[in-house]
Scaffold this active site. Structure first.
Site, PDB file in Angstrom:
ATOM      1  N   HIS A  74       0.857  -1.190   0.000  1.00  0.00           N
ATOM      2  CA  HIS A  74       0.000   0.000   0.000  1.00  0.00           C
ATOM      3  C   HIS A  74       0.891   1.237   0.000  1.00  0.00           C
ATOM      4  O   HIS A  74       1.928   1.270   0.662  1.00  0.00           O
ATOM      5  CB  HIS A  74      -0.904   0.007   1.231  1.00  0.00           C
ATOM      6  CG  HIS A  74      -1.663   1.284   1.406  1.00  0.00           C
ATOM      7  ND1 HIS A  74      -2.694   1.645   0.569  1.00  0.00           N
ATOM      8  CD2 HIS A  74      -1.532   2.298   2.300  1.00  0.00           C
ATOM      9  CE1 HIS A  74      -3.175   2.818   0.951  1.00  0.00           C
ATOM     10  NE2 HIS A  74      -2.482   3.241   1.997  1.00  0.00           N
ATOM     11  N   CYS A  79      -4.338   3.117  -4.927  1.00  0.00           N
ATOM     12  CA  CYS A  79      -3.517   3.946  -4.039  1.00  0.00           C
ATOM     13  C   CYS A  79      -2.224   4.382  -4.701  1.00  0.00           C
ATOM     14  O   CYS A  79      -1.794   5.540  -4.557  1.00  0.00           O
ATOM     15  CB  CYS A  79      -3.234   3.193  -2.740  1.00  0.00           C
ATOM     16  SG  CYS A  79      -2.274   1.660  -2.945  1.00  0.00           S
TER      17      CYS A  79
END
Length: 358
Positions: free
Chosen positions: A117, A231
């Site tokens: 992430h 993301c």
């Protein structure tokens, strides 16, 4: 913003102030990696193929309110706050943040697979305050990737929105322990304020999450059919925008996780109305719902394992996948190696020297 950055509402479990990871149950994660398809329908003939690739990500005039049916397991952006206005002569340090997906629950497990992430950190040298900014799913990754099949509805029901989250603080331990926390640039307060305006506009018009990158093959230069919107793409867009404003980035290696599907040229099938409406194609609609059935959430262990077998049989043996992109359905004739998770280097951008005085 979009109720997310501006009002600080949100969804996700964090360690300390920590950042959001891909959020879905472990069953959703396994299913995501195995892919999905159920046999029962082959490519539609007679529907013209779109020839302009990749298909552009569709932007919208405003962000709609989520349907009450869509509920997040982890609250979106729980500690969020409005983006502050910085002093123009402030020096703002910019940090690249990266940690394993689901790190809050599984530690470094997915880090070993380079499933990461991404987020951005900022530090004001005038105030000493730190901030984190990221973009992720409102209702967890599984809801953004697969729909709900509601018996009272003819069409699959999607709980797919992604949004930006901004909050004070950087969880140094979280990012450093299993990931990355490294300074990549220093910008002025003016540049930061310009970026904040852009983030608000980007967040209000780019409203949905897209998990998949779809290409013709893993070969360099192969045709790209669809790009993801996740993301890492938010981080890349933000870095590129800062470079346009005149930011100068350091010469360091930056890698990002990407999940690829590989297929022949996709076939456009239609939108919800044309497929599932009163005059829609009932055979096609049934096939699409059968395709998504193995991804039902909260399945008992036995039923979930059976679903994985269905998925494997469909994508490997029958080479089929139905993609929902821009609120439209596409058929993907899958090809070897079918799915691949990569951790690719994407260089930091080069400064726009004409705007370096901002």
């Amino acid at each position: 913003m979009a109720q997310e950055v501006d009002t600080a509402q949100g969804a996700e479990m964090r360690r300390g102030a920590g950042a959001a990871r891909g959020r879905a149950s472990w069953c959703w994660a396994l299913a995501l990696l195995w892919l999905a398809v159920v046999p029962g329908w082959s490519r539609v003939s007679g529907i013209p193929s779109r020839r302009h690739w990749p298909v552009p990500y569709k932007r919208f005039d405003f962000r709609p309110k989520p349907d009450p049916y869509c509920q997040a397991k982890y609250t979106f952006c729980p500690t969020g706050s409005p983006i502050p206005v910085m002093e123009g002569d402030d020096d703002i340090e910019v940090f690249r943040l990266q940690a394993p997906v689901w790190e809050f629950k599984y530690g470094d497990l997915l880090g070993h697979l380079k499933i990461m992430h991404d987020a951005i950190g900022f530090r004001s040298t005038l105030t000493g305050k730190n901030y984190t900014m990221e973009w992720y799913e409102l209702f967890q990754l599984g809801n953004c990737t697969f729909p709900h099949l509601r018996p009272e509805m003819d069409a699959p029901f999607w709980c797919n929105q992604g949004a930006a989250c901004f909050f004070e603080g950087i969880d140094d331990v979280h990012w450093k322990e299993n990931g990355t926390l490294v300074q990549v640039a220093t910008i002025s307060g003016n540049m930061f304020n310009q970026m904040a305006k852009w983030v608000k506009q980007d967040n209000e018009t780019g409203i949905y999450y897209e998990t998949w990158n779809v290409k013709a093959s893993p070969e360099k230069g192969a045709e790209t059919w669809f790009d993801s919107y996740d993301c890492s793409k938010f981080v890349l867009r933000t870095f590129n925008k800062l470079a346009e404003f005149g930011a100068e980035f350091k010469n360091i290696e930056t890698n990002y996780t990407r999940i690829f599907l590989y297929s022949g040229e996709p076939t456009y099938l239609g939108n919800e109305t044309s497929v599932f409406g009163p005059t829609g194609n009932k055979t096609l609609g049934l096939a699409i719902k059968r395709f998504y059935y193995p991804f039902k959430p909260h399945l008992p262990t036995k039923e979930f394992l059976l679903s994985l077998l269905q998925i494997f049989d469909a994508v490997i043996v029958h080479k089929q996948f139905y993609l929902f992109y821009n609120f439209e359905y596409w058929f993907l004739p899958m090809k070897f190696p079918f799915i691949k998770i990569t951790y690719e280097e994407i260089p930091l951008p080069i400064r726009n020297k004409t705007l370096s005085g901002l």
